[in-house]
Design a protein around this motif. Structure first.
Motif, PDB file in Angstrom:
ATOM      1  N   UNK A 139       0.688  -1.305  -0.072  1.00 56.58           N
ATOM      2  CA  UNK A 139       0.094  -0.054  -0.055  1.00 56.58           C
ATOM      3  C   UNK A 139       0.894   1.362  -0.074  1.00 56.58           C
ATOM      4  N   UNK A 140       0.512   2.118  -0.843  1.00 53.58           N
ATOM      5  CA  UNK A 140       1.134   3.510  -0.829  1.00 53.58           C
ATOM      6  C   UNK A 140       0.254   4.655  -1.071  1.00 53.58           C
ATOM      7  N   UNK A 141       0.663   5.964  -0.598  1.00 56.67           N
ATOM      8  CA  UNK A 141       0.008   6.998  -0.960  1.00 56.67           C
ATOM      9  C   UNK A 141       0.368   7.668  -2.141  1.00 56.67           C
ATOM     10  N   UNK A 142      -0.493   8.179  -3.076  1.00 60.09           N
ATOM     11  CA  UNK A 142       0.048   8.826  -4.510  1.00 60.09           C
ATOM     12  C   UNK A 142      -0.796  10.160  -4.454  1.00 60.09           C
ATOM     13  N   UNK A 158      -1.432  -2.450  -4.254  1.00 59.42           N
ATOM     14  CA  UNK A 158      -0.865  -3.066  -5.552  1.00 59.42           C
ATOM     15  C   UNK A 158      -0.303  -4.537  -5.378  1.00 59.42           C
ATOM     16  N   UNK A 159      -0.218  -5.310  -6.149  1.00 64.72           N
ATOM     17  CA  UNK A 159       0.460  -6.818  -6.166  1.00 64.72           C
ATOM     18  C   UNK A 159       1.093  -7.076  -7.526  1.00 64.72           C
ATOM     19  N   UNK A 160       2.369  -7.137  -7.424  1.00 64.82           N
ATOM     20  CA  UNK A 160       3.110  -7.471  -8.723  1.00 64.82           C
ATOM     21  C   UNK A 160       2.945  -6.478  -9.874  1.00 64.82           C
ATOM     22  N   UNK A 161       2.597  -5.224  -9.586  1.00 67.49           N
ATOM     23  CA  UNK A 161       2.381  -4.374 -10.482  1.00 67.49           C
ATOM     24  C   UNK A 161       0.895  -4.135 -10.854  1.00 67.49           C
ATOM     25  N   UNK A 192      -7.658 -10.834  -8.629  1.00 70.23           N
ATOM     26  CA  UNK A 192      -6.891 -11.020  -7.521  1.00 70.23           C
ATOM     27  C   UNK A 192      -7.895 -10.392  -6.009  1.00 70.23           C
ATOM     28  N   UNK A 193      -9.009 -10.651  -6.211  1.00 69.34           N
ATOM     29  CA  UNK A 193      -9.702 -10.468  -4.882  1.00 69.34           C
ATOM     30  C   UNK A 193      -9.643 -11.325  -3.780  1.00 69.34           C
ATOM     31  N   UNK A 194      -8.886 -12.727  -4.042  1.00 68.84           N
ATOM     32  CA  UNK A 194      -8.358 -13.384  -2.789  1.00 68.84           C
ATOM     33  C   UNK A 194      -7.196 -13.012  -2.277  1.00 68.84           C
ATOM     34  N   UNK A 195      -6.819 -11.914  -2.696  1.00 68.79           N
ATOM     35  CA  UNK A 195      -5.431 -11.075  -1.847  1.00 68.79           C
ATOM     36  C   UNK A 195      -5.776 -10.220  -0.856  1.00 68.79           C
ATOM     37  N   UNK A 196      -7.387  -9.839  -0.892  1.00 65.10           N
ATOM     38  CA  UNK A 196      -7.945  -9.273   0.351  1.00 65.10           C
ATOM     39  C   UNK A 196      -7.187  -7.687   0.299  1.00 65.10           C
ATOM     40  N   UNK A 197      -6.982  -7.233  -0.993  1.00 64.14           N
ATOM     41  CA  UNK A 197      -6.277  -5.760  -0.925  1.00 64.14           C
ATOM     42  C   UNK A 197      -7.090  -4.513  -0.368  1.00 64.14           C
ATOM     43  N   UNK A 198      -8.390  -4.828  -0.378  1.00 62.57           N
ATOM     44  CA  UNK A 198      -9.415  -3.760   0.314  1.00 62.57           C
ATOM     45  C   UNK A 198      -9.063  -3.544   1.651  1.00 62.57           C
ATOM     46  N   UNK A 199      -8.895  -4.799   2.458  1.00 64.76           N
ATOM     47  CA  UNK A 199      -8.455  -4.661   3.927  1.00 64.76           C
ATOM     48  C   UNK A 199      -7.312  -3.916   4.080  1.00 64.76           C
TER      49      UNK A 199
END
Length: 338
Positions: free
Chosen positions: A165-168, A218-221, A247-254
């Motif tokens: 996670x990063x701020x842009x 992000x994940x791998x770009x 890639x919803x299984x990576x739980x990025x929203x959490x």
């Protein structure tokens, strides 16, 4: 001291405690179909408070006045008198032919106190009436402990699987907006134009009382999630969120929500408003998944009073509200079935 409303010019609104009562919001809405009326409120405490009234001409000659989350840090009985004060004491500051004045209360529900002021419950809410507010005073480890086990698990899973996670800056908005459109198509929600969000960030750069953050996961770009968070005073609010279909299984929203909470906490915020859930934990509700997601972060469920109307022109206001009910039925019941 009696409460007094003093008209002020653009740029002269006192600092407030909510985004919807800031000069930023006045300027943004003025560019997208609304007219902003600014007031300084005295006699409600040690410092002057802002009051932003938005008005708009509608079809068939209707004119709507809207007070979004006014005087959120003041007692409800004080705020409930605002429609009477505005319509009787300041008629020259309001558009001619005003049909109704709608107040969107940030206070927790107290219907008897509002009906006693001659207000009627609006057919629809403009801002979410129910939400989850997380207290950020505890240490991060304690915040995690207060979350539901599945939420903690998903946060750690995202980190373990390499989600970052990063701020842009606002220059990233076109990519975020593309993801937001993907989200809107999947979840069948309505969104503003890309220009609206760009202007929001542009104006925030010019307003010292508001800070906007755009965080992405992000994940791998691959861009998997992104959220917009506002900071006003010691309060942070999650405004908009987008997530990918892949890639919803990576739980990025959490992961992105947890990082946002940590960052605004470090910046001095004491609360994080997840801004909008269904009123109850109803599995049949179209947004039941949103309820489970947001309540998983712990916090307190808040049921605000929502929108109430002062019917300045009773007959025309009744017609306007009937049209709103019909439109809401169509979009929530009929259109969603196709």
């Amino acid at each position: 001291m009696a409460v007094e409303l003093v008209p002020v010019s653009a740029g002269e609104l006192p600092a407030g405690s909510t985004l919807l009562q800031t000069e930023l919001w006045a300027r943004l809405k003025s560019e997208f179909g609304w007219e902003a009326h600014r007031f300084r409120v005295t006699g409600v405490g040690g410092d002057d408070r802002p009051l932003l009234l938005l008005t708009r001409r509608m079809r068939a000659g209707f004119a709507l006045g809207y007070l979004p989350h006014p005087l959120a840090d003041q007692p409800l009985d004080t705020v409930a008198t605002l429609p009477t004060r505005l319509t009787s004491a300041l008629p020259d500051r309001l558009p001619t032919g005003l049909t109704l004045l709608r107040v969107d209360f940030a206070h927790e529900a107290d219907a008897p106190g509002l009906t006693s002021q001659g207000l009627r419950r609006a057919p629809v809410d403009i801002q979410p009436a129910s939400t989850v507010v997380v207290d950020l005073d505890p240490q991060p480890t304690d915040l995690l402990s207060s979350m539901k086990p599945k939420t903690r698990y998903n946060i750690r899973l995202a980190e373990k699987r390499g989600v970052t996670v990063r701020e842009v800056s606002g220059s990233f908005l076109p990519r975020w907006y593309a993801l937001y459109r993907e989200t809107a198509e999947r979840d069948r929600i309505v969104l503003h134009s890309g220009e609206y969000y760009q202007r929001l960030f542009d104006l925030a750069d010019e307003e010292p009382d508001v800070r906007l953050r755009l965080l992405i996961a992000e994940h791998e770009g691959d861009l998997l999630a992104g959220i917009v968070v506002s900071q006003v005073g010691a309060s942070a609010t999650y405004l908009y969120g987008a997530s990918s279909n892949v890639k919803r299984n990576l739980m990025a929203s959490y992961a992105v929500q947890w990082e946002a909470m940590r960052r605004v906490r470090e910046d001095g915020c004491r609360t994080y408003d997840l801004f909008g859930i269904p009123p109850t934990d109803d599995p049949a509700h179209p947004m039941a998944g949103l309820y489970r997601f947001k309540t998983g972060f712990g916090g307190r469920i808040v049921h605000r009073a929502g929108c109430w109307d002062a019917r300045v022109q009773p007959l025309r206001a009744a017609l306007f509200c009937a049209a709103e009910r019909a439109r809401t039925f169509y979009f929530k019941r009929v259109r969603r079935s196709f």
